[in-house]
Design an enzyme around this catalytic site. Sequence first.
Site, PDB file in Angstrom:
ATOM      1  N   GLU A  52     -42.458 -29.765  13.805  1.00 23.46           N
ATOM      2  CA  GLU A  52     -41.645 -28.711  14.633  1.00 23.46           C
ATOM      3  C   GLU A  52     -39.629 -29.431  14.390  1.00 23.46           C
ATOM      4  OE1 GLU A  52     -39.731 -27.965  19.084  1.00 23.46           O
ATOM      5  OE2 GLU A  52     -42.085 -28.275  18.978  1.00 23.46           O
ATOM      6  N   ARG A  56     -31.526 -27.378  16.015  1.00 20.33           N
ATOM      7  CA  ARG A  56     -30.253 -27.858  17.421  1.00 20.33           C
ATOM      8  C   ARG A  56     -29.279 -29.468  16.425  1.00 20.33           C
ATOM      9  NH1 ARG A  56     -33.684 -31.730  22.045  1.00 20.33           N
ATOM     10  NH2 ARG A  56     -35.636 -30.311  21.995  1.00 20.33           N
ATOM     11  N   THR A  80     -37.078 -24.886  19.882  1.00 17.63           N
ATOM     12  CA  THR A  80     -35.357 -24.584  19.988  1.00 17.63           C
ATOM     13  C   THR A  80     -34.978 -23.629  19.667  1.00 17.63           C
ATOM     14  OG1 THR A  80     -35.163 -27.000  20.426  1.00 17.63           O
ATOM     15  CG2 THR A  80     -33.833 -25.444  21.000  1.00 17.63           C
ATOM     16  N   LYS A 140     -45.753 -23.782  25.430  1.00 19.02           N
ATOM     17  CA  LYS A 140     -45.028 -24.980  25.265  1.00 19.02           C
ATOM     18  C   LYS A 140     -45.234 -25.473  27.016  1.00 19.02           C
ATOM     19  CE  LYS A 140     -41.334 -27.451  23.694  1.00 19.02           C
ATOM     20  NZ  LYS A 140     -39.822 -27.750  22.900  1.00 19.02           N
TER      21      LYS A 140
END
Length: 219
Positions: A52, A56, A80, A140
């Site tokens: 993943e 960011r 994210t 998640k």
Amino acid sequence: MGAVTSTAPSPGSPDSSLLDLAPVIPVVIVHDVADAVPMARALVAGGLPAIEVTFRTPAAADAIRAIAEEVPDAVVGAGTVLSPEHVETAVAAGARFLVTPGWTDRLLGALDASGLPFLPGVSTTSEVVALLERGVEEMKFFPAEAAGGTAYLKALASPLPRARFCPTGGVNASNAAGYLALPNVGCVGGTWMLPSDALAAGDWARVESLSRQAAALRD
């Protein structure tokens, strides 16, 4: 909105789930695109094929693209993911799954429209029930430790048996096995196999070794 599902066939096998690719999904923050490919190769060699790459840093999309093009055994995804625009960017870069820290109806619609497996983030029972109503059964759990950890997930297992989770946030080498022992946890997400000093030194052998230890958590 209509029902959506996060259980589209995963990249590993037509009948398998994203949560079943490996016991740990490394959560990666890439600052330098040049690190993406050797890092991914080390993770895959250690037995962690699902990677993943989080949105960011400005390098995220290029890192996903590089891994997708140059590390065929990796199953690279985007994390994210916060907006439909992120979804579009991730798909264009070659991401093979999507992960969010939370969700809205608008974001959930974009995730579903992408055609990729996805894990929307939840931290409360109401969020889990709302996703189950929409046909989403894989999620998640974030931030895992701050939101109640293994005790919270254990409490959800009986009343909400259809929900399966990838806990992320505060999960590390010392507590990962406790999460993986729960019946409603398919895998965990973490960063401990990517220590900052190893990344700074380009010590990919150490990353591979730590990844192998993480991959063995379910052996």
